[in-house]
Every structure is written in structure tokens, then in C-alpha cells.
Design a protein around this motif. Sequence first.
Motif, mmCIF file in Angstrom:
data_model
loop_
_atom_site.group_PDB
_atom_site.id
_atom_site.type_symbol
_atom_site.label_atom_id
_atom_site.label_comp_id
_atom_site.label_asym_id
_atom_site.label_seq_id
_atom_site.Cartn_x
_atom_site.Cartn_y
_atom_site.Cartn_z
ATOM 1 N N ALA A 1 0.821 -1.212 0.000
ATOM 2 C CA ALA A 1 0.000 0.000 0.000
ATOM 3 C C ALA A 1 0.856 1.263 0.000
ATOM 4 O O ALA A 1 0.363 2.347 -0.296
ATOM 5 C CB ALA A 1 -0.917 -0.010 1.224
ATOM 6 N N SER A 2 2.139 1.129 0.332
ATOM 7 C CA SER A 2 2.958 2.336 0.435
ATOM 8 C C SER A 2 3.659 2.681 -0.883
ATOM 9 O O SER A 2 4.359 3.674 -0.958
ATOM 10 C CB SER A 2 3.968 2.184 1.568
ATOM 11 N N TYR A 3 3.463 1.861 -1.898
ATOM 12 C CA TYR A 3 4.029 2.184 -3.216
ATOM 13 C C TYR A 3 2.945 2.802 -4.090
ATOM 14 O O TYR A 3 1.792 2.393 -4.037
ATOM 15 C CB TYR A 3 4.545 0.926 -3.921
ATOM 16 N N SER A 4 3.314 3.792 -4.867
ATOM 17 C CA SER A 4 2.385 4.249 -5.895
ATOM 18 C C SER A 4 3.099 4.213 -7.234
ATOM 19 O O SER A 4 4.292 4.497 -7.326
ATOM 20 C CB SER A 4 1.857 5.645 -5.582
ATOM 21 N N VAL A 5 2.361 3.811 -8.224
ATOM 22 C CA VAL A 5 2.960 3.616 -9.540
ATOM 23 C C VAL A 5 2.787 4.882 -10.371
ATOM 24 O O VAL A 5 1.688 5.414 -10.480
ATOM 25 C CB VAL A 5 2.322 2.413 -10.255
ATOM 26 N N ILE A 6 3.892 5.373 -10.884
ATOM 27 C CA ILE A 6 3.840 6.547 -11.757
ATOM 28 C C ILE A 6 4.330 6.138 -13.145
ATOM 29 O O ILE A 6 5.085 5.176 -13.277
ATOM 30 C CB ILE A 6 4.716 7.702 -11.220
ATOM 31 N N PRO A 7 3.915 6.838 -14.180
ATOM 32 C CA PRO A 7 4.415 6.480 -15.511
ATOM 33 C C PRO A 7 5.907 6.742 -15.605
ATOM 34 O O PRO A 7 6.394 7.702 -14.990
ATOM 35 C CB PRO A 7 3.655 7.420 -16.462
ATOM 36 N N PRO A 8 6.641 5.895 -16.293
ATOM 37 C CA PRO A 8 8.080 6.113 -16.398
ATOM 38 C C PRO A 8 8.380 7.411 -17.126
ATOM 39 O O PRO A 8 7.619 7.834 -17.986
ATOM 40 C CB PRO A 8 8.573 4.919 -17.215
ATOM 41 N N ARG A 9 9.454 8.033 -16.733
ATOM 42 C CA ARG A 9 9.854 9.258 -17.423
ATOM 43 C C ARG A 9 10.707 8.877 -18.611
ATOM 44 O O ARG A 9 11.756 8.257 -18.449
ATOM 45 C CB ARG A 9 10.660 10.161 -16.482
ATOM 46 N N TYR A 10 10.256 9.186 -19.766
ATOM 47 C CA TYR A 10 11.022 8.851 -20.955
ATOM 48 C C TYR A 10 11.983 9.967 -21.287
ATOM 49 O O TYR A 10 11.659 11.132 -21.144
ATOM 50 C CB TYR A 10 10.104 8.617 -22.159
ATOM 51 N N THR A 11 13.157 9.582 -21.726
ATOM 52 C CA THR A 11 14.090 10.589 -22.205
ATOM 53 C C THR A 11 13.844 10.723 -23.697
ATOM 54 O O THR A 11 13.883 9.741 -24.433
ATOM 55 C CB THR A 11 15.534 10.117 -21.976
ATOM 56 N N HIS A 12 13.528 11.913 -24.109
ATOM 57 C CA HIS A 12 13.273 12.107 -25.542
ATOM 58 C C HIS A 12 14.550 12.490 -26.251
ATOM 59 O O HIS A 12 15.314 13.304 -25.764
ATOM 60 C CB HIS A 12 12.227 13.209 -25.752
ATOM 61 N N HIS A 13 14.783 11.866 -27.337
ATOM 62 C CA HIS A 13 15.941 12.225 -28.145
ATOM 63 C C HIS A 13 15.438 12.904 -29.411
ATOM 64 O O HIS A 13 14.597 12.356 -30.100
ATOM 65 C CB HIS A 13 16.750 10.988 -28.518
ATOM 66 N N TYR A 14 15.898 14.056 -29.636
ATOM 67 C CA TYR A 14 15.490 14.752 -30.865
ATOM 68 C C TYR A 14 16.620 14.680 -31.867
ATOM 69 O O TYR A 14 17.757 15.056 -31.560
ATOM 70 C CB TYR A 14 15.160 16.217 -30.565
ATOM 71 N N PHE A 15 16.330 14.171 -33.000
ATOM 72 C CA PHE A 15 17.356 14.108 -34.045
ATOM 73 C C PHE A 15 17.035 15.139 -35.113
ATOM 74 O O PHE A 15 15.936 15.133 -35.651
ATOM 75 C CB PHE A 15 17.408 12.697 -34.650
#
Length: 147
Positions: free
Chosen positions: A132-146
Amino acid sequence: MMRTFYATCLILLSAATLSGCNPQAQGFALPPGDAEQGKETFVDLGCNACHSVKGQIARVEGGDLDVHVVLGGEVTRVKTYGDLVTSIINPSHKLSRGGPGIVAEDGTSNMPNYNDIMTVQQMIDLTAMLQASYSVIPPRYTHHYFP
Ligand code: HEC
């Protein structure tokens, strides 16, 4: 002969994938635990010598090891009770990424083994509290701009 072998492997592999990649966790169900009791158990068993639980339990100062592994809080992948029970009863199964005091010189976990002293009920309550003490957050993606 070889073809049958490959076919069997393929079937077993798909079965493993369909069942959530972990056939050993199938059919594993704990009865509901008491998270409030779990907090008490955490302190009674001295888990707080090395751990705090985010927003709930502080780590006691002192202790033989200079270890502070924070439990709970935001994670990008849900911690199933299978994960948590495994961390508690078989801490060397999957080690955290390390850091001072985390992994012993022989490569096993520095977390003590509680299996001879912890009751199943204590384990269930601890797991309920931790889950109960964990909360799930969306992963932070590293964006690569080419360009
Ligand atoms: C002497 C220090 C120490 C004590 C006491 C201790 N642990 Fe740990 N624990 C660790 C260390 C170090 C790790 C990280 C290394 C590892 O994964 O084994 C860990 C990892 C964990 C993890 C996995 C964390 C993750 O994010 O993967 C859980 C869950 C956990 N402990 C629960 C407990 C519980 C519950 C107790 C009490 C019954 C307890 N620990 C007592 C040192 C300790």
C-alpha cells in the motif's frame, strides 16, 4: 526429432509468456493482511534499523550497518506481493543496484534472514503495509530529438 524439440520449446515459451512470464507465481494468493499491524511488525522486527517507509515509518538512528534503503514511494513498475514477499524471505534473489552496505562481500544481500523468526501472519501484514505504500507513476522517458 529436432523439430519436435523446437516445437516443444516454443509451446513452453508461449505458455510462460501468457502466464505473465513467471509460471512460478501462478496460483499464489495470500490472504488479506492488516497494514496497520504491518507497521507495528516492521518496528517489532527491527526492519527500521535499515529501512524507512516513505511517509509512514522513519529509520531509527544508529544500527550496526550504515544502511538506509527507502521502501515505498513512487515506482514505475508495480511491486506485486510476489516481489515483496521474495524480497523479504529471499533477499538475495534479486539485489538492488548496490551502494555501500547493500550487498555483502560474498555477493549476497546484507539484509538479515527472518525466516526462522517471522510468522506467516507477520509476513502477510508486512506485505500488505508495504504494497500500500508504493504508488505507480508512468516512467519518465528521455526524448531524443534528431535534427
Ligand atoms: C541490516 C539491514 C536490514 C534490515 C534489518 C532489513 N533489511 Fe530489508 N533490505 C536491506 C538491504 C541492504 C536491502 C537492499 C538489498 C537487497 O535487495 O537485498 C533490502 C531490501 C529490502 C526490500 C526490497 C526493496 C526493493 O526496493 O527492492 C524489502 C521489501 C525489504 N528489504 C523489507 C524488509 C523488511 C520487511 C524487513 C524486516 C522484517 C527488513 N527488510 C529488514 C537491509 C535490511
